[in-house]
Design an enzyme around this catalytic site. Structure first.
Site, PDB file in Angstrom:
ATOM      1  N   ASP A  60       0.879  -1.157   0.000  1.00  0.00           N
ATOM      2  CA  ASP A  60       0.000   0.000   0.000  1.00  0.00           C
ATOM      3  C   ASP A  60       0.925   1.218   0.000  1.00  0.00           C
ATOM      4  O   ASP A  60       2.112   1.111   0.307  1.00  0.00           O
ATOM      5  CB  ASP A  60      -0.925  -0.005   1.226  1.00  0.00           C
ATOM      6  CG  ASP A  60      -2.095   0.955   1.034  1.00  0.00           C
ATOM      7  OD1 ASP A  60      -2.057   1.750   0.069  1.00  0.00           O
ATOM      8  OD2 ASP A  60      -3.048   0.921   1.843  1.00  0.00           O
TER       9      ASP A  60
HETATM   10  C1  BGC Z   1      -4.837   3.448   0.076  1.00  0.00           C
HETATM   11  C2  BGC Z   1      -4.982   2.437  -1.029  1.00  0.00           C
HETATM   12  C3  BGC Z   1      -4.858   3.124  -2.357  1.00  0.00           C
HETATM   13  C4  BGC Z   1      -3.531   3.844  -2.422  1.00  0.00           C
HETATM   14  C5  BGC Z   1      -3.284   4.570  -3.718  1.00  0.00           C
HETATM   15  C6  BGC Z   1      -3.579   4.289  -0.082  1.00  0.00           C
HETATM   16  O1  BGC Z   1      -3.559   5.349   0.807  1.00  0.00           O
HETATM   17  O2  BGC Z   1      -4.843   2.817   1.317  1.00  0.00           O
HETATM   18  O3  BGC Z   1      -6.203   1.766  -0.928  1.00  0.00           O
HETATM   19  O4  BGC Z   1      -5.007   2.216  -3.402  1.00  0.00           O
HETATM   20  O5  BGC Z   1      -3.463   4.800  -1.375  1.00  0.00           O
HETATM   21  O6  BGC Z   1      -4.064   5.696  -3.825  1.00  0.00           O
END
Ligand code: BGC
Length: 801
Positions: free
Chosen positions: A291
């Site tokens: 993530d």
């Molecule tokens: C989130 C993810 C997301 C990623 C990209 C993160 O902060 O937890 O779910 O896909 O950002 O935007």
């Protein structure tokens, strides 16, 4: 410092401009992947496993290093990286000399999230806002979810992206998790089935998915540093099972590891989770990405099998190069990770040279989202057949801010930039109703003035959505006046939430505010006094309290957040154009205190522990050490309420229809289990209008050595549209895996010998048909190779089932 800079600049020079071997360098797609890897420099390999970076609003640049290719131009915010596809969440490096193209990753999961407009470009790049996960699960219709996925995947493809960052598959452990709307259910089986259908749908368009957040990411508070302490059994049965189903039934291109730690180890640094379980035990073939900014040690992440670090920063590249040079990271591991990425890249549309149009068929997709949204709305209450509105109902008074300002989906990375959205009043008008204009002006002026008086929100705060506007406090006389002139009242209650923040058990959030309570009571009384009906619509992404006010209105429609066509879908149900067939896949408790995790959620901050250094993002993301123990174990949602006989407001699997269904003729293929059993049941529409019914199969398993929940969902099916009087035979298959529970003592899935009760119901409480079968001998269905609970923790977690 100087040495590092020189070596970095050298490596950049190598992979930016190519080298003398370019002419003979193998090319991805033409030559075997292994040959391409053999031709890569160490720096090229390290660059490939790290994304090209992203700058957060108000946050530091991705690296302390000044100008590197991984340092994107200053300014763009999350979801707005400007390279290739404007507004995508991340991109991987290209290495042209080896034929390696970049891959573009966009959020997810309720549609494609990219910038709708671009500098110096008159074209628009709007995407369809599809219903949120919670609504999709309420359809209990895997074909429908697959179809939504197909439309979504087509937008990924036609806007030039390669992978959609979704579906979100975490469990609704607690109703206050700010991202529950992105996830499907409190039950891993339905979450897994929905996730698999979504992946299959999206990937049928030739693009990829990233099922997220793996695993046990069930709270947003301190999400980057929350140490989640879970028993092996709860992990296996509740928090991993949905992911397993999606992996084995849909084989997604990628998995996104979660921010949190599981039993002291970051998910993204845990080899047992990412290699043993995911790959060896489940057979996952794609690659794992972190993530965004997740975990802290790039080398540990590489070793664990977290193949790609997102969004990436040059410090990570440096750390990986250095670790190989110092002998701390075997280059074979790096090669393994690169290979996984390249294997997926070979499938990606950008690699294949797909000529995207930037013009997906948004009109056709609007139809898909409208139909899906209508099918996932749940009728919670309908006294005296108040709905659908009778033909005599023509003028409607719409109360509640949200009647005028629809909430199409949640906030944060899960928010889609759609071209338009249909509010309730627009939906009603489209369906031929007249909306009370005086009331409408009151609300519209109030909302306009309140918004004008607020300071503008920018950057990260804007992503989190603006704070809700307190309900307009209408006096009783105005409400009575409306009851004189209108045929019916609708009150819309709205809630929004999203990434980075959990909800709270306070008035105006999980509970209704005093104004909302009062509004429901006063409007219901005033309209009742005139012999007219009041309907409450819940335009929410997660569960709220309903028990204290539900007696007042005649009907309650749980509309969830249905995407851009939400208002039309609401009108489809209110008018009776569509008979509601949604059922909740998450329980509505009587009060927050009844929730089994209410005492531990979201965890506690550890003031005596030094925060982990997670690089330049540490202070920006306000990383504070925190811990949560899942003392509710496997007793999450209905598993708890049904086993411990705790009353709920609306039980798991509940939902009404405008018609009635009778269940009959349950048949088992055998009363003695061997390998698998098939169960059939007849469902008949015994009412007066056409409708669809969801039938749910629960199993009560013998609790000999292991504790068992009173019931567990093991299969479900939805009928076709049945005409009055029409029947359909539904078939459910229960295999040995569905019989088994995880026994940590033998690290195996075991089905215990004894009697199994099959219960087929219209909800988890409304069981209509039962039968039973026996299993003669204990059955070890699968032995697992690793444990995710360190030995020293096993004692600590003994009391946790
Ligand atoms: C989130 C993810 C997301 C990623 C990209 C993160 O902060 O937890 O779910 O896909 O950002 O935007």
């Amino acid at each position: 410092m100087k040495r590092i800079l020189i070596s970095l600049l050298m490596s950049i020079a190598i992979f930016m401009s190519g080298n003398s071997q370019n002419a003979v360098a193998p090319k991805l797609g033409k030559d075997p992947v292994k040959k391409v890897i053999a031709a890569m420099t160490l720096e090229e390999k390290a660059a490939l496993v790290v994304g090209t970076g992203m700058r957060m609003p108000g946050g530091p640049p991705p690296s302390s290093n000044a100008k590197t290719p991984a340092n994107p131009p200053a300014g763009p915010v999350i979801g707005q990286t400007k390279t290739l596809v404007d507004g995508a969440a991340g991109t991987s490096y290209s290495l042209p000399r080896l034929g390696i193209t970049p891959m573009v990753l966009t959020d997810g999961p309720a549609g494609v999230r990219i910038s709708p407009t671009r500098e110096n470009d008159k074209n628009t790049y709007y995407c369809t806002a599809f219903p949120v996960g919670t609504l999709l699960a309420s359809t209990w219709d895997v074909d429908l979810v697959k179809n939504v996925g197909k439309a979504m995947g087509n937008e990924v493809l036609e806007y030039g992206a390669d992978i959609l960052l979704g579906p979100g598959m975490n469990i609704h452990r607690n109703p206050l998790c700010g991202r529950n709307f992105e996830y499907y259910s409190e039950d891993p089986y339905i979450a897994g089935k929905m996730g698999a259908a979504m992946v299959n749908g999206i990937e049928s368009e030739g693009v990829g998915t990233s099922i997220k957040h793996f695993a046990a990411n069930n709270a947003e508070t301190n999400r980057n540093s929350l140490n989640t302490i879970i028993s092996e059994r709860a992990l296996r049965e509740i928090y991993l099972e949905g992911f397993r189903i999606a992996i084995q039934e849909a084989q997604p291109w990628t998995v996104m590891s979660s921010y949190n730690l599981i039993n002291d180890i970051y998910a993204s640094e845990n080899p047992e989770l990412l290699t043993n379980i995911l790959r060896k035990d489940w057979g996952f073939k794609g690659f794992v990405m972190t993530d965004w900014f997740g975990g802290k040690d790039p080398v540990a992440q590489m070793i664990a099998g977290n193949d790609m670090l997102m969004p990436g920063n040059p410090d990570q590249i440096k750390a990986i190069v250095k670790a190989v040079q110092d002998g701390k990271l075997d280059v074979k591991i790096l090669d393994r990770n690169v290979e996984k990425i390249l294997n997926i890249m070979l499938e990606s549309p950008r690699f294949k040279g797909y000529k995207y149009s930037n013009k997906p068929d948004l009109k056709a997709h609007a139809e898909v989202t409208r139909q899906a949204s209508t099918e996932g709305m749940v009728l919670l209450k309908n006294d005296n057949h108040s709905l659908p509105f009778e033909g005599s109902i023509k003028n409607i008074s719409a109360f509640g801010n949200t009647s005028y300002q629809i909430i199409t989906g949640g906030t944060g990375s899960g928010k889609v930039n759609e071209a338009y959205s249909v509010s309730l009043i627009e939906g009603l008008q489209n369906a031929g109703y007249k909306v009370n204009d005086d009331l409408r002006s009151l609300y519209e002026n109030y909302l306009k003035l309140t918004k004008a008086g607020r300071p503008p929100v920018r950057g990260m705060m804007a992503m989190m959505g603006s704070a809700a506007i307190e309900e307009l406090n209408l006096n009783q006389d105005i409400i009575k006046g409306m009851a004189n002139v209108s045929d019916a009242a609708i009150i819309t209650i709205g809630r929004n939430s999203g990434e980075g923040r959990d909800r709270t058990n306070i008035k105006g959030d999980f509970q209704l505010s005093d104004f909302e309570q009062q509004l429901i009571k006063t409007v219901s009384d005033a309209f009742k006094a005139k012999g007219k009906k009041t309907v409450v619509i819940l335009n929410i992404g997660g569960v709220i309290e309903t028990a204290s006010w539900r007696e007042f209105p005649d009907a309650i429609l749980l509309a969830w957040q249905g995407g851009q066509e939400t208002g039309n879908s609401m009108a489809d149900i209110l008018s009776g154009k569509v008979n509601p067939s949604g059922k909740i896949a998450t329980t509505f408790p009587v009060s927050y205190d009844d929730v089994p995790s209410s005492k531990s959620f979201p965890g506690k901050e550890l003031t005596d522990v030094k925060p982990a250094d997670q690089g330049p993002m540490s202070s920006f993301m306000r990383i504070k050490p925190a811990i949560v123990t899942y003392e509710d174990g496997i007793y999450v949602g209905y598993r708890y309420y049904e086993t411990f006989k705790v009353k709920t407001a609306y039980e798991f699997g509940y939902g009404l229809s405008y018609t009635d269904f009778t269940y009959s003729n349950i048949k088992l293929s055998s009363t003695k289990f061997s390998g698998s059993i098939s169960v059939t049941v007849d469902v008949k529409n015994s009412g007066t209008v056409a409708g669809k019914e969801v039938a749910e199969l629960y199993l009560s398993a013998p609790a000999v050595k292991l504790d068992k929940p009173a019931i567990e969902l093991k299969a479900f099916a939805k009928t076709k549209l049945l005409k009055p009087g029409e029947s359909q035979t539904l078939t459910f298959i229960v295999d040995s895996r569905r019989l088994s529970s995880f026994d940590p003592a033998v690290s195996s899935w075991v089905a215990e010998a004894g009697k199994y009760d099959v219960k087929i119901g219209a909800s988890s409480k409304d069981i209509r048909q039962s039968a039973s079968f026996t299993l003669a001998k204990d059955l070890t269905v699968k032995k697992e190779t690793v444990s995710l609970v360190p030995k020293e923790k096993i004692n600590e977690l003994k009391s946790v089932k």
